[in-house]
Write a protein that holds these residues in place. Structure first.
Motif, PDB file in Angstrom:
ATOM      1  N   SER A  64       7.274   1.506  -3.360  1.00  0.00           N
ATOM      2  CA  SER A  64       6.646   1.518  -2.030  1.00  0.00           C
ATOM      3  C   SER A  64       7.564   2.130  -0.979  1.00  0.00           C
ATOM      4  O   SER A  64       7.542   1.742   0.190  1.00  0.00           O
ATOM      5  CB  SER A  64       6.222   0.103  -1.609  1.00  0.00           C
ATOM      6  N   GLN A  83       5.641  -7.393  -0.207  1.00  0.00           N
ATOM      7  CA  GLN A  83       5.379  -6.084  -0.789  1.00  0.00           C
ATOM      8  C   GLN A  83       5.725  -6.070  -2.276  1.00  0.00           C
ATOM      9  O   GLN A  83       5.039  -5.436  -3.086  1.00  0.00           O
ATOM     10  CB  GLN A  83       6.213  -5.038  -0.044  1.00  0.00           C
ATOM     11  N   ASP A  87       1.083   1.961  -1.703  1.00  0.00           N
ATOM     12  CA  ASP A  87       1.765   0.812  -1.124  1.00  0.00           C
ATOM     13  C   ASP A  87       1.243  -0.470  -1.761  1.00  0.00           C
ATOM     14  O   ASP A  87       0.041  -0.769  -1.688  1.00  0.00           O
ATOM     15  CB  ASP A  87       1.501   0.797   0.391  1.00  0.00           C
ATOM     16  N   GLU A 112       9.248  -7.518   2.861  1.00  0.00           N
ATOM     17  CA  GLU A 112       9.452  -6.789   1.616  1.00  0.00           C
ATOM     18  C   GLU A 112       9.160  -7.671   0.406  1.00  0.00           C
ATOM     19  O   GLU A 112       8.717  -7.178  -0.633  1.00  0.00           O
ATOM     20  CB  GLU A 112      10.883  -6.242   1.555  1.00  0.00           C
ATOM     21  N   ARG A 155       1.429  -3.369  -0.789  1.00  0.00           N
ATOM     22  CA  ARG A 155       0.909  -4.353   0.160  1.00  0.00           C
ATOM     23  C   ARG A 155      -0.617  -4.422   0.123  1.00  0.00           C
ATOM     24  O   ARG A 155      -1.196  -5.477   0.398  1.00  0.00           O
ATOM     25  CB  ARG A 155       1.382  -4.040   1.579  1.00  0.00           C
ATOM     26  N   LYS A 174      11.071  -0.821  -1.104  1.00  0.00           N
ATOM     27  CA  LYS A 174      10.844  -0.045   0.122  1.00  0.00           C
ATOM     28  C   LYS A 174      12.039   0.747   0.624  1.00  0.00           C
ATOM     29  O   LYS A 174      12.025   1.957   0.605  1.00  0.00           O
ATOM     30  CB  LYS A 174      10.284  -0.910   1.239  1.00  0.00           C
TER      31      LYS A 174
END
Length: 408
Positions: free
Chosen positions: A150, A62, A201, A59, A203, A128
């Motif tokens: 996200s 992320q 997202d 995370e 990422r 997240k």
């Protein structure tokens, strides 16, 4: 709510009990000692604080694009980063991209108040799926602007269960819920939430930056030589059983394996069972002669993402256990990807399978069937590589949407 609070205290008691024998439990406990005093001493009382919370290392990666964008575009804010898990905190506790790094305290009502008294955030961002009920309730009471980024919601999650009232109430704390897909937005609309934005997202932004900043790794370059390289990342025992067979049947291909955990017994097994010869990354020097040795074991951390840049094919571990690890780091370099059967909770993996850039395998024969055409047909390899690369490029941009919306 009493059941939630009781469960947290029981969890903390179990962790303390386990801390005598288990390193992670000990770190979890020790990292929270004198937390509020340390926060008060460290955090500038005059600073404007953006608080970003992540569960662990995944995370953090992320959330990292958001952290770096805020740092660049909004220097008037100081950034506070918190972790729940030692596996994230201990690796990133010296990260220079933020101003303050701490563990998150156990989410009791009193701790929530003490934490927010010390942190005084103007903005709170959860990455997240972190839903701490007491903290969210206290943030709402203090009217702190709060966001989740996200996020991804599924119909079988607690929010959509008859007993999920407390969790649905927690969602009311968020000014905006930034979700990954339309399905999540639709599900939240069923609960009456219209403050939902499909941003994607982050990422994808992170792995794109990793690819742009990929390191030159001289040892890998010299090991590879003029051969093609197969990179397997974050592997576990069942993954390595398949990979050993694949290596031994393909002596003309070089392999690099990065085990998820540096277990000496597993490393010794890789060294002894690779017929073409193997060596450890940490034992290589500028004078090492690699010759025809076939396997390089990446027994260190921090290089895997860059190493994918030297590869022609990739395998991602974890799919024979609780779930696969990061496929996007490989896909962003345009690598075809294989992994074990437990991948369906990861949207990007499902997407890559649907597009033909990835293949789930259940046994060695399935791995071999995927690999041979990609090994022998250059046109097919290039086509598959383009699909993987294009997919990662199309999904970039979530970070910009999130930061622009929060700081409008």
């Amino acid at each position: 709510m009493w059941f939630y609070n009781f469960g947290l205290r029981l969890y903390a008691w179990i962790i303390r009990l386990a801390s005598a024998r288990h390193r992670k439990a000990r770190l979890w406990t020790e990292g929270r000692k004198d937390l509020f005093r340390r926060m008060r001493e460290a955090i500038d009382p005059a600073a404007r604080i953006v608080w970003i919370h992540v569960a662990s290392l995944g995370e953090f990666e992320q959330g990292r694009p958001i952290i770096e964008r805020i740092r660049k575009e909004h220097p008037e804010f100081k950034i506070l980063l918190t972790f729940f898990s030692p596996s994230g905190y201990e690796i990133r506790k010296d990260y220079k991209g933020v101003d303050y790094i701490f563990y998150l305290p156990l989410d009791t009502p009193r701790n929530a108040r003490r934490f927010l008294d010390a942190a005084r955030p103007e903005i709170a961002i959860f990455v997240k799926y972190e839903f701490w009920l007491n903290l969210l309730r206290e943030l709402r009471r203090r009217k702190v602007r709060t966001y989740i980024v996200s996020a991804i919601f599924r119909r079988n999650s607690v929010f959509f269960r008859p007993y999920g009232g407390l969790w649905r109430q927690a969602l009311e704390s968020f000014d905006t819920l930034f979700v990954q897909n339309e399905e999540s937005k639709t599900l939240l609309a069923e609960l009456g939430f219209d403050n939902v934005l499909v941003a994607g997202d982050t990422r994808f932004d992170r792995v794109a930056e990793i690819a742009r900043a990929a390191k030159h790794v001289d040892i890998v370059e010299r090991f590879k030589g003029d051969r093609r390289l197969f990179v397997a990342g974050s592997t576990w025992g069942p993954d390595e059983e398949l990979l050993i067979r694949l290596m031994n049947e393909n002596p003309e291909v070089k392999f690099l394996i990065a085990p998820h955990e540096m277990d000496e017994a597993r490393i010794e097994r890789l060294l002894s069972q690779t017929k073409g010869g193997a060596l450890r990354f940490t034992q290589c020097t500028p004078r090492t002669s690699y010759g025809t040795r076939q396997l390089l074991i990446l027994d260190t951390v921090g290089l895997l993402a860059s190493v994918y840049g030297y590869a022609a094919w990739s395998y991602i571990g974890g799919g024979f256990g609780v779930g696969i690890h990061n496929t996007l780091e490989a896909a962003t370099f345009g690598l075809p990807v294989a992994f074990g059967p437990n991948y369906k909770k990861f949207k990007e993996a499902r997407d890559l399978v649907t597009l033909g850039a990835a293949r789930p395998v259940t046994d060695y024969e399935a791995l071999r069937t995927w690999f041979i055409p990609l090994r022998d047909n250059e046109e097919f390899l290039l086509k598959t590589s383009r699909i993987a690369k294009d997919y990662t490029m199309r999904h970039q941009g979530a970070t910009g949407i999130i930061v622009k919306t929060i700081f409008h």
